[in-house]
Design an enzyme around this catalytic site. Sequence first.
Site, PDB file in Angstrom:
ATOM      1  N   CYS A 274       0.706  -1.299  -0.104  1.00  0.00           N
ATOM      2  CA  CYS A 274       0.068   0.043   0.149  1.00  0.00           C
ATOM      3  C   CYS A 274       0.678   1.367  -0.041  1.00  0.00           C
ATOM      4  O   CYS A 274       0.543   2.366  -0.783  1.00  0.00           O
ATOM      5  CB  CYS A 274      -0.965  -0.104   1.236  1.00  0.00           C
ATOM      6  SG  CYS A 274      -0.307   0.031   2.735  1.00  0.00           S
ATOM      7  N   HIS A 329      -2.488   1.408   6.961  1.00  0.00           N
ATOM      8  CA  HIS A 329      -2.627   1.371   5.469  1.00  0.00           C
ATOM      9  C   HIS A 329      -2.799   2.734   4.747  1.00  0.00           C
ATOM     10  O   HIS A 329      -3.099   3.557   5.848  1.00  0.00           O
ATOM     11  CB  HIS A 329      -4.110   0.537   5.501  1.00  0.00           C
ATOM     12  CG  HIS A 329      -4.379   0.264   3.812  1.00  0.00           C
ATOM     13  ND1 HIS A 329      -3.872  -0.396   2.987  1.00  0.00           N
ATOM     14  CD2 HIS A 329      -5.433   0.802   3.106  1.00  0.00           C
ATOM     15  CE1 HIS A 329      -4.425  -0.731   1.840  1.00  0.00           C
ATOM     16  NE2 HIS A 329      -5.294  -0.018   1.932  1.00  0.00           N
ATOM     17  N   HIS A 341      -6.140   1.834  -4.163  1.00  0.00           N
ATOM     18  CA  HIS A 341      -5.041   1.302  -3.024  1.00  0.00           C
ATOM     19  C   HIS A 341      -4.719  -0.240  -3.322  1.00  0.00           C
ATOM     20  O   HIS A 341      -5.230  -1.073  -4.325  1.00  0.00           O
ATOM     21  CB  HIS A 341      -5.678   1.272  -1.775  1.00  0.00           C
ATOM     22  CG  HIS A 341      -6.748   0.540  -1.585  1.00  0.00           C
ATOM     23  ND1 HIS A 341      -7.081   0.064  -0.061  1.00  0.00           N
ATOM     24  CD2 HIS A 341      -7.749   0.000  -2.308  1.00  0.00           C
ATOM     25  CE1 HIS A 341      -8.019  -0.847  -0.200  1.00  0.00           C
ATOM     26  NE2 HIS A 341      -8.807  -0.759  -1.528  1.00  0.00           N
TER      27      HIS A 341
END
Length: 374
Positions: A274, A329, A341
């Site tokens: 990510c 994240h 993402h």
Amino acid sequence: MEAISERPLTRRRTLRGLGGAGAVGALWLTGCATAPTTSAQQTASSAAASSASPVAETGIKDLAVGEDPVVRTSMTTAWLKPGQGRGWTDEPVIKADARPDQWLSRMDVAQQRGLLGRTDTQAALGSRVTVRELSGDWVKVSFLDQAAPNDHGHQTSWVPRAHVVRDLGFLSAQTADGAQVVRVTADSTGVFDGEGMEQTLVVVPFDTRLPLLEQGEKASKILLPNEREGWIASADVAVGQPALGTVEQVFETARSFDGTPYLWGGISPFGIDCSGFTYTVLRSHGILLPRDAGPQLNHSGLPKVSADDLTPGDLLFYSLVPGGEKIRHVALYLGKGHGIHAPFVGRPVCIETLQEINIKRDYAGAVRPRYAEA
């Protein structure tokens, strides 16, 4: 660096909006001859070669603590401790001439999850590092283009000693005043051993940056570590460091990663995590972030924005637990309630609603990068 010939080079797609595009696969089938250069191109090539000429001591030197070698293989994978490779599974990225493009295919989902707590990040061919510690076949290095809030100021972990080389001529070519570089704008492309582009030396991923020696219409001559030269398809590279991108250009590059497999510690179309996704996409447009998600939120120096004031291009962050401070994240906000993402192991890069991204209800904040005006 041995020549590669075991299989054709393929790319899923071309990354747009970066000044270069081309069908690399065709090179493996028919070869690609370089068109004659014009006098203007020859003048530019001479200037590039002159500026890239070593201005200091040249030659290959022994690795030493405190010195700055460069990555000499396609891409090196960094490990939290030396010798953490898992035999045959990780052999493609442990061997001297690493093949990160062959790595994920050896792992099932459980083995991919097993990289958590083992791997840290990656760095492409030509990336500069600083040696921190030497231990047998391994070397602890700081990656000089990956900022981190630690004692060294950069992401710091272990790589195979064979993956880095202290090539003073290459370093001089990188840092000389007026030096020209090429940046890979395709998912991946080959570097060939001659102008005829028949034998591949190495496969390099998106945003690899190497000194330019000669610029041609169909192929450009570049400098490689270990006192070698190579040729690369001009259609798959852009010349010069990236200019600050507009939010639309950043979105175009981000969307081109749609479907890229998740890889813990990954920073390329071979596999990406990510924060590697946001780091790589924005870096390719002249916006340099810290490598990891937490530092991207708390140590990037970018202004924080509230959840009710989001605009397209903001970076959205999520914590381990609702209300928690430890960031797990990051996603790029596309606007209209959607973001893009790299979700987690087993799920590739994708576009989802913010409700889907925030399924654990652990939204932790946002920052706003500065983009060029459209």
